[in-house]
Design a protein around this motif. Sequence first.
Motif, PDB file in Angstrom:
ATOM      1  N   GLN A 246      22.718  59.525  16.934  1.00 30.39           N
ATOM      2  CA  GLN A 246      21.600  59.469  15.996  1.00 30.39           C
ATOM      3  C   GLN A 246      20.596  60.590  16.267  1.00 30.39           C
ATOM      4  OE1 GLN A 246      21.310  57.375  13.251  1.00 30.39           O
ATOM      5  NE2 GLN A 246      19.710  58.901  12.807  1.00 30.39           N
ATOM      6  N   ILE A 249      21.887  63.612  14.542  1.00 31.92           N
ATOM      7  CA  ILE A 249      21.671  63.553  13.095  1.00 31.92           C
ATOM      8  C   ILE A 249      20.216  63.858  12.752  1.00 31.92           C
ATOM      9  CG2 ILE A 249      21.615  61.946  11.133  1.00 31.92           C
ATOM     10  CD1 ILE A 249      24.121  60.611  12.379  1.00 31.92           C
ATOM     11  N   GLN A 253      18.750  66.894  10.349  1.00 28.37           N
ATOM     12  CA  GLN A 253      17.836  66.674   9.232  1.00 28.37           C
ATOM     13  C   GLN A 253      16.607  67.570   9.358  1.00 28.37           C
ATOM     14  OE1 GLN A 253      16.451  62.618   8.720  1.00 28.37           O
ATOM     15  NE2 GLN A 253      15.955  62.993   6.568  1.00 28.37           N
ATOM     16  N   LEU A 273      27.387  71.399  11.451  1.00 30.23           N
ATOM     17  CA  LEU A 273      26.942  70.114  11.962  1.00 30.23           C
ATOM     18  C   LEU A 273      27.067  70.001  13.471  1.00 30.23           C
ATOM     19  CD1 LEU A 273      28.356  67.679   9.242  1.00 30.23           C
ATOM     20  CD2 LEU A 273      26.157  68.880   9.303  1.00 30.23           C
ATOM     21  N   PHE A 287      30.210  60.479  12.124  1.00 26.65           N
ATOM     22  CA  PHE A 287      29.058  61.369  12.312  1.00 26.65           C
ATOM     23  C   PHE A 287      28.992  62.409  11.205  1.00 26.65           C
ATOM     24  CE2 PHE A 287      28.158  65.698  13.897  1.00 26.65           C
ATOM     25  CZ  PHE A 287      26.777  65.614  13.995  1.00 26.65           C
ATOM     26  N   ARG A 290      27.692  60.813   7.988  1.00 23.00           N
ATOM     27  CA  ARG A 290      26.256  60.501   8.049  1.00 23.00           C
ATOM     28  C   ARG A 290      25.413  61.764   8.108  1.00 23.00           C
ATOM     29  NH1 ARG A 290      26.079  57.147  13.228  1.00 23.00           N
ATOM     30  NH2 ARG A 290      23.833  57.099  12.814  1.00 23.00           N
ATOM     31  N   ALA A 291      25.874  62.741   8.859  1.00 26.48           N
ATOM     32  CA  ALA A 291      25.116  63.991   8.971  1.00 26.48           C
ATOM     33  C   ALA A 291      25.123  64.753   7.652  1.00 26.48           C
ATOM     34  CB  ALA A 291      25.703  64.850  10.084  1.00 26.48           C
TER      35      ALA A 291
END
Length: 492
Positions: A246, A249, A253, A273, A287, A290-291
């Motif tokens: 997390q 990620i 962001q 990523l 991952f 979500r990323a």
Amino acid sequence: MKFTSLFAGALLMGSAFAAVKGDLPSTETVTIPITTANSRGAADVKPKLIANLVLDKVNDVLTTSSIPTLSKIKRHRRTATDLLARALPTLRWPYDSTTRKVRGVSLGGWLVVENFITPSIYASTGNDNIIDEWTFGALQSRDQAVSILQPHLNNFVTEDDIRQIAAAGLNHVRIPIGYWAFEVSSGEPYLKLNQWDLLKQAVGWCGKYGLKVLVDLHAAPGNQNGFDHGGHRGVSTWASNATNVQRTINILQTMSKEFSQSKYANSVTALELLNEPVTDKSVVLDFYQRAYEVVRYPNGRSSPASPLLVAISDEFVSPAYSNYWDDKLRPPTYEAVAIDTHIYTIFDDKSLRLSSKDRINYYCSLKSKWTSSNKIHWQLLGEWSPAFTDCAQGVNGRGRGSRYDGSFKGSQGKINSCAGRSGSAATFSQNYKNLLGRMWESQVDANEGGVGWMMWTWKTESGAAEDWSYQKGLQYGWIPKDPTQRPQGVKC
């Protein structure tokens, strides 16, 4: 191996393939292993065999041998139905172009320090046990660590480097950065200095000189691969720690929010990523999904989509020999996704022992594979090198030696001396420089079967690993000043 006698005349007269056809028995083949340790500084990682690539030396046919533990990996066919509309976001670079190719370099060894690129950084510590950025912060006082690292960060890459890259006819720069540029948790000894600000400064220079930038998250909390350049050699706990995933990620962001802004419209075009995850594939895929969401929509679904290309590492499961990626991260759910493949043929004894003919033919045999792969995801060759030995001091990890000269523990015997094959390019013979040029040309030509390439790396410290340096290749002539030219005559 005697470099001076390796079919120089034939290559100068034309294709690398033409140089070998007809002079070898049709039954002769070459096997090139692909493992999870095909990366710089991976000496402490027990390699896992992913596939054996078998190259027919006469017919230039690349096949994949059966690996029982990976039964899903097989050769694959692609059809016209794969050519789906893939660029819903308005991208800043035409990655779908068949004529404009990505031609670039990485700024390796700068914001993520690698011993073989800048050996003086680790040597300055006076401690042989300092081998990566974790131990750099853990095994010396913070004041001493900062006094060594800060001048390197501030001075290793300058605006003049960016000007030189643009003057060399290149159009892209890949900039690796570690997670510690953004945040460091308790117990993590990494030095969070001004890496993030320096990245933004370099991006500004790139915009000034017309260069596009792929920002690469090169190291994640817990280390995603156990390699030196993952931050902590021999440790790979990223995938087993949901908090670290997390955190990764969240950092992506942050970068997407920043670089999706219009002020970067002329510079940052892509965000990678995570570099070379070598771990649980299910965790990596989750991952990536979500990323992707936070990179494509960094301000939420109610805001405009980011114009950045999303690049993903192939995890050393290359689309050249596997259909693993064919049904993953596809439109319409995932738009504008590229696969980044890294090709090195120097981190195992068998690959090091390839003749120059076989090595060049192997590179060239991949061109059609990249063209085919490009129909599924845009295929980027984001790391590779003209170097064909592991003679660069520290490339296997600080103090690890070389398989090529037999000084690496566990090597299968000396192949040849490393004298004149790394270090200062001033010591390279003309024959050796010509051979580096052929390795460069074969890979560049093959890699343009996809969207293009970014060589590792732009520069090294003076006198260190200069066979890996694009800058020194230009200076000493094994890399042409125009990257579209093939002065050695190697065309795949």
